[in-house]
Design a protein around this motif. Sequence first.
Motif, PDB file in Angstrom:
ATOM      1  N   GLY A   1     -13.855   2.547   2.149  1.00 30.54           N
ATOM      2  CA  GLY A   1     -12.365   2.640   2.271  1.00 30.54           C
ATOM      3  C   GLY A   1     -11.859   2.785   0.769  1.00 30.54           C
ATOM      4  N   LEU A   2     -12.386   2.088  -0.341  1.00 27.32           N
ATOM      5  CA  LEU A   2     -12.044   2.060  -1.616  1.00 27.32           C
ATOM      6  C   LEU A   2     -12.604   3.450  -2.415  1.00 27.32           C
ATOM      7  CD1 LEU A   2     -12.472  -1.590  -2.854  1.00 27.32           C
ATOM      8  CD2 LEU A   2     -10.340  -0.234  -2.660  1.00 27.32           C
ATOM      9  N   VAL A   3     -13.684   3.560  -1.740  1.00 25.85           N
ATOM     10  CA  VAL A   3     -14.271   5.017  -2.528  1.00 25.85           C
ATOM     11  C   VAL A   3     -13.425   6.185  -2.049  1.00 25.85           C
ATOM     12  CG1 VAL A   3     -16.361   6.396  -2.515  1.00 25.85           C
ATOM     13  CG2 VAL A   3     -16.788   4.032  -2.683  1.00 25.85           C
ATOM     14  N   ALA A   4     -13.308   6.233  -0.635  1.00 25.10           N
ATOM     15  CA  ALA A   4     -12.614   7.551  -0.290  1.00 25.10           C
ATOM     16  C   ALA A   4     -11.145   7.525  -0.942  1.00 25.10           C
ATOM     17  CB  ALA A   4     -12.568   7.390   1.081  1.00 25.10           C
ATOM     18  N   GLY A   5     -10.375   6.583  -0.846  1.00 21.42           N
ATOM     19  CA  GLY A   5      -9.164   6.443  -1.446  1.00 21.42           C
ATOM     20  C   GLY A   5      -9.260   6.936  -2.949  1.00 21.42           C
ATOM     21  N   GLY A   6     -10.149   6.181  -3.626  1.00 19.69           N
ATOM     22  CA  GLY A   6     -10.256   6.266  -5.084  1.00 19.69           C
ATOM     23  C   GLY A   6     -10.587   7.829  -5.467  1.00 19.69           C
TER      24      GLY A   6
ATOM     25  N   PRO B   1      -3.632   8.735  -0.520  1.00 14.69           N
ATOM     26  CA  PRO B   1      -4.904   8.043  -0.709  1.00 14.69           C
ATOM     27  C   PRO B   1      -5.000   6.719  -0.389  1.00 14.69           C
ATOM     28  CG  PRO B   1      -4.204   8.954  -2.826  1.00 14.69           C
ATOM     29  CD  PRO B   1      -3.153   8.994  -2.007  1.00 14.69           C
ATOM     30  N   ALA B   2      -3.789   5.912  -0.331  1.00 18.81           N
ATOM     31  CA  ALA B   2      -3.645   4.707   0.386  1.00 18.81           C
ATOM     32  C   ALA B   2      -4.062   4.774   1.856  1.00 18.81           C
ATOM     33  CB  ALA B   2      -2.331   3.809   0.218  1.00 18.81           C
ATOM     34  N   ILE B   3      -3.478   5.633   2.606  1.00 18.01           N
ATOM     35  CA  ILE B   3      -3.825   5.764   4.039  1.00 18.01           C
ATOM     36  C   ILE B   3      -5.119   6.132   4.040  1.00 18.01           C
ATOM     37  CG2 ILE B   3      -3.245   7.475   5.750  1.00 18.01           C
ATOM     38  CD1 ILE B   3      -1.146   5.078   5.533  1.00 18.01           C
ATOM     39  N   VAL B   4      -5.885   6.968   3.424  1.00 15.05           N
ATOM     40  CA  VAL B   4      -7.252   7.211   3.500  1.00 15.05           C
ATOM     41  C   VAL B   4      -7.854   6.036   3.369  1.00 15.05           C
ATOM     42  CG1 VAL B   4      -9.071   8.435   2.597  1.00 15.05           C
ATOM     43  CG2 VAL B   4      -6.925   9.589   2.588  1.00 15.05           C
ATOM     44  N   THR B   5      -7.394   5.260   2.368  1.00 13.13           N
ATOM     45  CA  THR B   5      -8.353   3.954   2.351  1.00 13.13           C
ATOM     46  C   THR B   5      -7.973   3.142   3.590  1.00 13.13           C
ATOM     47  OG1 THR B   5      -8.116   3.988  -0.074  1.00 13.13           O
ATOM     48  CG2 THR B   5      -8.274   1.698   1.128  1.00 13.13           C
ATOM     49  N   PHE B   6      -6.668   2.986   3.901  1.00 15.71           N
ATOM     50  CA  PHE B   6      -6.541   2.206   5.118  1.00 15.71           C
ATOM     51  C   PHE B   6      -7.498   2.838   6.219  1.00 15.71           C
ATOM     52  CE2 PHE B   6      -3.784   2.076   8.990  1.00 15.71           C
ATOM     53  CZ  PHE B   6      -3.764   0.723   9.133  1.00 15.71           C
ATOM     54  N   VAL B   7      -7.324   3.923   6.802  1.00 14.75           N
ATOM     55  CA  VAL B   7      -8.080   4.511   8.060  1.00 14.75           C
ATOM     56  C   VAL B   7      -9.607   4.342   7.987  1.00 14.75           C
ATOM     57  CG1 VAL B   7      -5.904   5.792   8.633  1.00 14.75           C
ATOM     58  CG2 VAL B   7      -7.928   6.884   7.169  1.00 14.75           C
TER      59      VAL B   7
ATOM     60  N   LEU C   1      -9.975  10.401  -3.769  1.00 14.37           N
ATOM     61  CA  LEU C   1      -8.670  11.252  -3.431  1.00 14.37           C
ATOM     62  C   LEU C   1      -7.589  11.191  -4.488  1.00 14.37           C
ATOM     63  CD1 LEU C   1      -7.414  13.215  -1.627  1.00 14.37           C
ATOM     64  CD2 LEU C   1      -6.283  11.401  -0.254  1.00 14.37           C
ATOM     65  N   MET C   2      -7.195   9.777  -4.901  1.00 10.72           N
ATOM     66  CA  MET C   2      -6.364   9.551  -6.257  1.00 10.72           C
ATOM     67  C   MET C   2      -6.760  10.280  -7.477  1.00 10.72           C
ATOM     68  SD  MET C   2      -5.175   5.729  -7.399  1.00 10.72           S
ATOM     69  CE  MET C   2      -4.094   5.580  -5.870  1.00 10.72           C
ATOM     70  N   ALA C   3      -8.107   9.962  -7.607  1.00 11.78           N
ATOM     71  CA  ALA C   3      -8.778  10.865  -8.923  1.00 11.78           C
ATOM     72  C   ALA C   3      -8.642  12.350  -8.883  1.00 11.78           C
ATOM     73  CB  ALA C   3     -10.191  10.388  -9.017  1.00 11.78           C
ATOM     74  N   LEU C   4      -8.491  12.816  -7.649  1.00 13.40           N
ATOM     75  CA  LEU C   4      -8.549  14.069  -7.458  1.00 13.40           C
ATOM     76  C   LEU C   4      -7.170  14.633  -7.428  1.00 13.40           C
ATOM     77  CD1 LEU C   4      -9.776  17.047  -6.539  1.00 13.40           C
ATOM     78  CD2 LEU C   4      -9.273  16.427  -4.079  1.00 13.40           C
ATOM     79  N   GLY C   5      -6.355  13.704  -7.107  1.00 14.06           N
ATOM     80  CA  GLY C   5      -4.776  14.103  -7.289  1.00 14.06           C
ATOM     81  C   GLY C   5      -4.200  13.943  -9.001  1.00 14.06           C
TER      82      GLY C   5
ATOM     83  N   ALA D   1       0.765  -1.185   0.146  1.00 13.09           N
ATOM     84  CA  ALA D   1       0.001   0.030  -0.047  1.00 13.09           C
ATOM     85  C   ALA D   1       0.909   1.166  -0.084  1.00 13.09           C
ATOM     86  CB  ALA D   1      -0.927  -0.035   1.213  1.00 13.09           C
ATOM     87  N   LEU D   2       1.980   1.147   0.615  1.00 15.46           N
ATOM     88  CA  LEU D   2       2.846   2.407   0.908  1.00 15.46           C
ATOM     89  C   LEU D   2       3.946   2.488  -0.266  1.00 15.46           C
ATOM     90  CD1 LEU D   2       2.979   2.373   4.661  1.00 15.46           C
ATOM     91  CD2 LEU D   2       1.189   3.672   3.226  1.00 15.46           C
ATOM     92  N   ALA D   3       4.247   1.512  -0.971  1.00 15.96           N
ATOM     93  CA  ALA D   3       5.272   1.658  -1.918  1.00 15.96           C
ATOM     94  C   ALA D   3       5.411   2.677  -2.903  1.00 15.96           C
ATOM     95  CB  ALA D   3       5.186   0.179  -2.513  1.00 15.96           C
ATOM     96  N   ASP D   4       4.473   3.100  -3.320  1.00 17.16           N
ATOM     97  CA  ASP D   4       4.356   4.221  -4.315  1.00 17.16           C
ATOM     98  C   ASP D   4       4.233   5.576  -3.692  1.00 17.16           C
ATOM     99  OD1 ASP D   4       3.793   6.280  -6.506  1.00 17.16           O
ATOM    100  OD2 ASP D   4       3.042   4.658  -7.603  1.00 17.16           O
ATOM    101  N   THR D   5       4.862   6.344  -3.731  1.00 19.96           N
ATOM    102  CA  THR D   5       4.986   7.497  -2.844  1.00 19.96           C
ATOM    103  C   THR D   5       3.746   8.322  -3.282  1.00 19.96           C
ATOM    104  OG1 THR D   5       6.707   8.701  -4.226  1.00 19.96           O
ATOM    105  CG2 THR D   5       7.452   7.492  -2.255  1.00 19.96           C
TER     106      THR D   5
END
Length: 387
Positions: free
Chosen positions: A372-377, A349-355, A379-383, A340-344
């Motif tokens: 969790g998938l929705v929240a992380g996804g 977004p991974a941490i948001v999914t995790f928590v 945030l990743m889309a926003l980035g 989850a944390l390998a790609d900086t």
Amino acid sequence: MIASRSMIQPVTAGLLAAVVGFGSSFPIVLQGLAGVGATPAQAASGLLALCLATGVLGAVHSIVTRQPVSMAWSTPGAALLISTGVPEGGFAVSVGAFIVAALLVTLAGIWRPFGRAVVSIPMSLASAMLAGVLLDLCLAPVRAVGALPELALPIVITWALGWRFARIYAVPLAVVVTALIVFVATPIPAEALADIWPNPVFVAPSFTLASLVGIAVPLFIVTMASQNVPGLAVMRGNGYQPKVGPIFISTGLFSAVSALFGGHAVNLAAITAALCAGPEAHPDPARRYLAPIAAGVAYVLLGLFAAFAAAFIAASPPLLIQAVAGLALLSSLAGALTSALADTDERLPAIVTFVTTASGVAFFGIGAAFWGLVAGGLLMALGHFRR
């Protein structure tokens, strides 16, 4: 003589893979099924169905393809069920979700664009969701030591010593010590063991939108990302090129049938696959297909003990069983967090999914894993958004 020797090594490797796979994770499976509403009899039936499906699928695929195609049940999927909770409508609704997840796997094998889309789900988010699911269960050994130190400490110490000196046996040894402690400290009632012969229990499925979104979709994603994809990687890393479509179709169909008897998911083995596909099984790669055949026979035989295993789990202190399950999943948690944390760029977004997943919150009757998938996804889309 040479032929007999060439048989002994892969058969031994296959038997070892089955015993380690079963002994390391059957408490997780039984707890997961109970966590979504199964009675002890239904959980035992589910474990039996999973053993039969795992054994038959692995043996048939290996015989037909002459490749070491190892099968297993979805241990991460069972861990997901533990944290999900009983849906409204009980275990029948959970079974309906199992069937939908199985049909999604089948669809991934039939329709290649869908299969590619599933595989393209960011591994960081899928791993973060799995880590969030596993976190609470992996805290159980610490809680058990705090609440029942005289019972839990011997289990944890056995696991730690096993990890140091014989890592592949660490969890099975902890399970054996737990069984001894349970028999001494909390004897299983005789009536619980009166009928330990495995009895398949048919469960008529029921379907609800909340369970499809909250159980079926996360179970499908976890099974694909944490079992099928790593399982294929293990085989390819050992020089085999299995056809993905037939594997997904058959595992999906067998999972759907086993769901009618309480099983949650059957898939490619990930960890124990290395025992059957690597040099440990045989120096000659062309002979390693015998290992999953032996493992398949062993799984079918181990299924005969499903009712006894369910009675044992039902009569045991829940915290001790959770502690063993947590110890078994620590390596999975470590792997999930690492991935989850390998790609900086995808770390936040991974941490948001995790928590979000670890929080256990549910909205509209849908569990935290999906949100969790929705929240992380999002945030990743926003980035990735560009004006």
